[in-house]
Design a protein around this motif. Structure first.
Motif, PDB file in Angstrom:
ATOM      1  N   ARG A   1      -9.359  -5.297   1.242  1.00 48.96           N
ATOM      2  CA  ARG A   1      -8.420  -6.388   0.959  1.00 48.96           C
ATOM      3  C   ARG A   1      -8.819  -7.669   1.702  1.00 48.96           C
ATOM      4  O   ARG A   1      -8.566  -8.775   1.218  1.00 48.96           O
ATOM      5  CB  ARG A   1      -7.002  -5.998   1.398  1.00 48.96           C
TER       6      ARG A   1
ATOM      7  N   GLU B   1      -7.684  -1.598   3.685  1.00 47.18           N
ATOM      8  CA  GLU B   1      -7.307  -2.892   4.273  1.00 47.18           C
ATOM      9  C   GLU B   1      -8.535  -3.762   4.494  1.00 47.18           C
ATOM     10  O   GLU B   1      -8.482  -4.978   4.310  1.00 47.18           O
ATOM     11  CB  GLU B   1      -6.550  -2.661   5.586  1.00 47.18           C
TER      12      GLU B   1
ATOM     13  N   ILE C   1      -2.911   6.063  -2.461  1.00 45.99           N
ATOM     14  CA  ILE C   1      -3.991   5.921  -1.485  1.00 45.99           C
ATOM     15  C   ILE C   1      -3.955   7.117  -0.535  1.00 45.99           C
ATOM     16  O   ILE C   1      -2.888   7.483  -0.026  1.00 45.99           O
ATOM     17  CB  ILE C   1      -3.839   4.603  -0.698  1.00 45.99           C
TER      18      ILE C   1
ATOM     19  N   GLN D   1      -9.934   0.379  -6.456  1.00 43.42           N
ATOM     20  CA  GLN D   1      -9.291  -0.547  -5.520  1.00 43.42           C
ATOM     21  C   GLN D   1     -10.036  -1.877  -5.489  1.00 43.42           C
ATOM     22  O   GLN D   1      -9.429  -2.951  -5.534  1.00 43.42           O
ATOM     23  CB  GLN D   1      -9.242   0.081  -4.124  1.00 43.42           C
TER      24      GLN D   1
ATOM     25  N   VAL E   1      -6.490   4.370   4.229  1.00 46.99           N
ATOM     26  CA  VAL E   1      -5.650   3.177   4.390  1.00 46.99           C
ATOM     27  C   VAL E   1      -6.405   2.055   5.096  1.00 46.99           C
ATOM     28  O   VAL E   1      -6.416   0.903   4.633  1.00 46.99           O
ATOM     29  CB  VAL E   1      -4.357   3.527   5.166  1.00 46.99           C
TER      30      VAL E   1
ATOM     31  N   THR F   1       0.863  -1.183   0.000  1.00 53.40           N
ATOM     32  CA  THR F   1       0.000   0.000   0.000  1.00 53.40           C
ATOM     33  C   THR F   1       0.893   1.224   0.000  1.00 53.40           C
ATOM     34  O   THR F   1       1.651   1.454   0.946  1.00 53.40           O
ATOM     35  CB  THR F   1      -0.932   0.019   1.222  1.00 53.40           C
TER      36      THR F   1
END
Length: 256
Positions: free
Chosen positions: A239, A236, A227, A211, A232, A21
């Protein structure tokens, strides 16, 4: 993590070679940097001090030290490299990297017309001094680079010594890899991936929908860049399949 959930994708551990990232710092104050790292530092791998903001930022050494003390690599945006080169100050640029103790540098030609063999020469020279990121793609929305050319440029720049190549999108996410609407040029990305390993590319993807698209295509450990600092932790969770956009993407039970 604060509690246990099953069927969570396995994330590469820091220091990572994939699943990076990269955060865009456009002029955060020192206090803001400390706040970002307090909440999100574990999920940030690299910080780019956007374009040439490092030229005017008043406490640059202090900021770089805060990031480095947190184990996060910092580099100057590629536009600063181009600003030095166009003024015939490449050697001065190299001295600036040493002055601030940077271990990463970006070589780009998004604003400056540069023969590609000269760009690769800069990559070779800098790779003897630091780890090089090279950016492919133009900041000019009218300039469309065909897929075969993207592949050729990326291949040559990796061969010249770049650690990763960056797919251009700007901070807005509406050029290069994306249409003016922010929609991914899916055919372009698919074509690139036939020749370039996904872990060698950092895809600039500032918008959430972008993303999500890359994560669904390549998984949790795709490299994503530009990003925003306050995005952030949301990224995550995307993800990890813990936001609606990817909620069922990683599940492997009857509820999927």
């Amino acid at each position: 993590m604060n509690y246990v959930l099953e069927n969570i994708p396995e994330r590469a551990l820091k220091p990572r070679e994939k699943g990076l990232t990269m955060v865009m710092d456009k002029g955060l104050s020192l206090r803001e940097v400390e706040d970002v790292l307090e909440t999100s530092g574990d999920y940030i791998d690299i910080v780019k001090l956007g374009w040439a903001t490092s030229y005017v930022y008043p406490k640059l050494e202090e900021k770089i030290k805060i990031y480095k003390d947190a184990g996060i690599s910092v580099y100057f945006g590629g536009t600063l490299f181009e600003a030095f080169v166009v003024r015939n100050q490449f050697d001065d640029y190299r001295r600036v990297l040493d002055k601030f103790g940077l271990e990463l540098a970006e070589v780009s030609d998004g604003s400056l017309e540069m023969p590609h063999d000269i760009k690769c020469q800069y990559i070779r020279q800098l790779s003897e001094q630091v780890t090089v990121l090279s950016e492919v793609g133009s900041k000019d929305a009218e300039k469309i680079i065909p897929p075969y050319k993207w592949i050729q440029l990326m291949t040559d720049e990796l061969s010249a010594g770049a650690w990763k190549v960056i797919g251009e999108a700007r901070e807005s996410g509406n050029v290069g890899l994306f249409r003016s609407s922010g929609e991914v040029r899916t055919g372009l990305v698919d074509e690139i991936l036939t020749q370039i390993p996904y872990e060698k590319i950092i895809w600039e993807a500032p918008q959430k929908a972008q993303q999500v698209w890359f994560i669904k295509l390549m998984g949790s450990n795709v490299n994503l860049g530009n990003i925003a600092p306050n995005e952030v932790i949301p990224l995550e969770t995307i993800r990890l399949g813990l936001r609606g956009d990817t909620f069922d993407h990683f599940l492997n039970n009857e509820w999927k």
